[in-house]
Every structure is written in C-alpha cells, then in structure tokens.
Design an enzyme around this catalytic site. Structure first.
Site, PDB file in Angstrom:
ATOM      1  N   TYR A  77      -2.490   0.321   9.906  1.00  0.00           N
ATOM      2  CA  TYR A  77      -2.596  -0.348   8.606  1.00  0.00           C
ATOM      3  C   TYR A  77      -1.319  -0.151   7.799  1.00  0.00           C
ATOM      4  CZ  TYR A  77      -3.782  -0.965   3.694  1.00  0.00           C
ATOM      5  OH  TYR A  77      -3.772  -1.346   2.379  1.00  0.00           O
ATOM      6  N   SER A  80       0.832  -1.207   0.000  1.00  0.00           N
ATOM      7  CA  SER A  80       0.000   0.000   0.000  1.00  0.00           C
ATOM      8  C   SER A  80       0.859   1.246   0.000  1.00  0.00           C
ATOM      9  CB  SER A  80      -0.905   0.006   1.227  1.00  0.00           C
ATOM     10  OG  SER A  80      -1.566   1.250   1.364  1.00  0.00           O
ATOM     11  N   LYS A 132       1.615  -2.991   6.826  1.00  0.00           N
ATOM     12  CA  LYS A 132       1.997  -3.290   5.446  1.00  0.00           C
ATOM     13  C   LYS A 132       3.511  -3.155   5.264  1.00  0.00           C
ATOM     14  CE  LYS A 132      -1.652  -4.346   2.982  1.00  0.00           C
ATOM     15  NZ  LYS A 132      -1.732  -5.592   2.181  1.00  0.00           N
TER      16      LYS A 132
END
Length: 320
Positions: free
Chosen positions: A141, A117, A145
């Site tokens: 998040y 991402s 990642k």
C-alpha cells in the site's frame, strides 16, 4: 469550477465533495463502489460508477463536465491487507493512477490534488516526520502510494501538470451524521463494533517509551482533512504554486490509551481496555509535522479528540 473527485462515494471522498460544494466548486464523482456508499453522494452531484482503470470513460466524463481539476482519492487503502494482496494494491493505486493521468492529459485537465499517505515513510528514525523525512514504505500500500507520487511528478515535467500530494495518517470523526467510517480495519469502527457487541476493546502494548506506555499516533478529523484538499484545489485553480507534498499532521498525536478513555467518556460505556502484548512492527510514536500545510493550506486541527470521538460515535449510530 468543475472538479472530478475519484473515490467520492467513500468516507473521506464524500466529505471532500461537500467541502467543494461549500467552497463554490461543482464536484463530479467517480467511484467503483468497491467500498463506497451511494447515499454519501448528494443527489445533485453527477455520479458515475466506474473504475479509474477505464481511461476512455474518464476522458468522456471530464470533457462532458468541462472538468478543470481532479482530487484523486480512489484506491485500495488497507496497508495490512495489501501485504496479502500486493498485486491488487498496485493495480488499484499505481496502475489506476497511471490511467487517470492518461485520461487527464487527453482531456487537457492540468490540476491534481493527490490523496497520498504517511505510509510512504514506513518506520522512520525520528518520531515526528516532516516532508524531508526519507520515504521507506513497508507495505505494498505505502509503496504504491509513493509510486503514485512519482508518476504525478514525472507527468508534471512531461505535460505541465500542476499538482500536490497530501500525506496523512489516521482519519477519524464525521462532518455530518449521515457520513460514517465503514472500514473494517480502522480503529474507531473496530472499537465501536466491540462495544456494541458487548465486548471490551484491546490495547496492544503498554510498555512503550511514551507518557502512558501506549503507542502515540496522529489522528485528524475528516472534515479538517477535506478542507485542506479543497484549499489545495482552490490554490491550484488560481495558478498559485504549491509544494509537491504536504503532511497533514497534528505535530504531537494522541495515545491509544487516551483514545480508549475518551471513547468511554463520550459514549457513556464504562470499560477498561484489555491489555495485550505488543504487536510486531508497531513503533512507539509516529506523528507528522503539519507546519508547511498550515502555511499554505490553512491546515489546523479544528477538532479536539473528544469532538472527533463524539462525531464518529453519532455517525456510527446509522450502523447500529
């Protein structure tokens, strides 16, 4: 060539599965179904409902289907929600990736394409990020990642894993009318939901230093994204070397106002978006440079903004 697709019943994963089939691969799908849709997986594709935390089951599946590579899309994908549920984000994205890597090592599977991402960049100083831009993620998040990327790189050193990680921002559109974006947090579904309910979508911030005063972001068509994943798999399978990371970006982006205007034009629902104050933390412009991916993965923007909106709107009809 049998490749395992984790998260293959999801919005992006299901497009990757179809692209793999079109390229002559034999996909196998693993999905926990926390957000997947069973009908998104073609009937002829082997499907297993399980979590990537189930290492032994993964090993069994990889051996049964003689899997030679993995496209890893499974994970907890909501940046904003991850702030409320950081342990869940790390369990699904970081711990889950560790279990998957362990299963791959046990089953002697040596190729991986990781769906990462652009959230790993956080809010960069420059408004066009490259692969050399520093990584300073601002959510669990994005952090999880980035940890996933680190683990994959370390496993490459330890076990000879051939890999690449693909970073991207906002994925929209549909490559097939039966495949729609079911996320409760993404812009297009939220705008369509408002319009279908007779409400007017909102724009947060109209005084940014951009051509029309609204935020500019990267939006890429899901079918284009899927093709890049498959090209990466093909090159790894062929023994070609790839960069450790690639940005899948437009290089210029589109503004929120442009999106609203295009939605009104494509849907035929005339509206003028409600203008609200800025939200804290929204940078004026963030887009990704996709030159490296264009060089190595045949990456390009094959769809216009109008085509992105049209395909998403047509697919969303299944939910109306």
């Amino acid at each position: 060539m049998s490749w395992l697709v984790t998260g293959g019943a999801g919005y992006i994963g299901s497009h990757v599965v179809r692209s793999l089939q079109a390229a002559g691969f034999e996909p196998v799908v693993v999905d926990s179904m926390s957000s997947g849709v069973r009908s998104f997986v073609p009937e002829e594709v082997p499907f297993y409902q399980l979590s990537i935390l189930q290492t032994a089951k993964l090993v069994e599946i990889m051996k049964r289907h003689e899997v030679t590579g993995v496209i890893h899309l499974a994970g907890y994908k909501y940046a904003g929600e991850s702030v409320k549920h950081p342990l869940l984000a790390f369990e699904q994205n970081a711990t889950g990736t560790a279990h998957l890597l362990e299963a791959m090592a046990t089953a002697r599977v040596h190729h991986m394409v990781f769906s990462s991402s652009a959230a790993v960049y956080g809010t960069p100083a420059e408004d066009v990020v490259t692969e050399a831009t520093g990584t300073f993620p601002e959510s669990p998040y994005g952090q999880s990642k980035l940890v996933g990327e680190w683990m994959i790189r370390d496993q490459a050193v330890a076990a000879g894993l051939k890999h690449t990680s693909l970073r991207y921002f906002n994925v929209v559109g549909s490559g097939s009318e039966e495949l729609y974006d079911a996320s409760p947090h993404n812009l297009f579904p939220l705008v369509f939901q408002a319009l279908n309910a007779g409400k007017i979508p909102k724009i947060f911030g109209t005084d940014y230093d951009t051509p029309d005063g609204t935020c500019v972001r990267d939006y890429v068509h899901v079918a284009d994204l899927a093709l890049a994943h498959v090209e990466a798999a093909r090159k790894l399978e062929a023994g070609e070397d790839l960069e450790p990371v690639y940005n899948l970006g437009s290089g210029d982006g589109v503004s929120v106002r442009q999106i609203m205007e295009t939605v009104a034009e494509v849907t035929g629902i005339g509206f003028t978006a409600i203008e609200e104050a800025r939200r804290p933390g929204d940078p004026a412009r963030i887009v990704a440079d996709g030159k490296l991916a264009a060089r190595d993965l045949d990456w390009r923007m094959r769809h216009s903004l109008a085509q992105m909106v049209h395909s998403a709107w047509e697919a969303s009809a299944q939910r109306r």
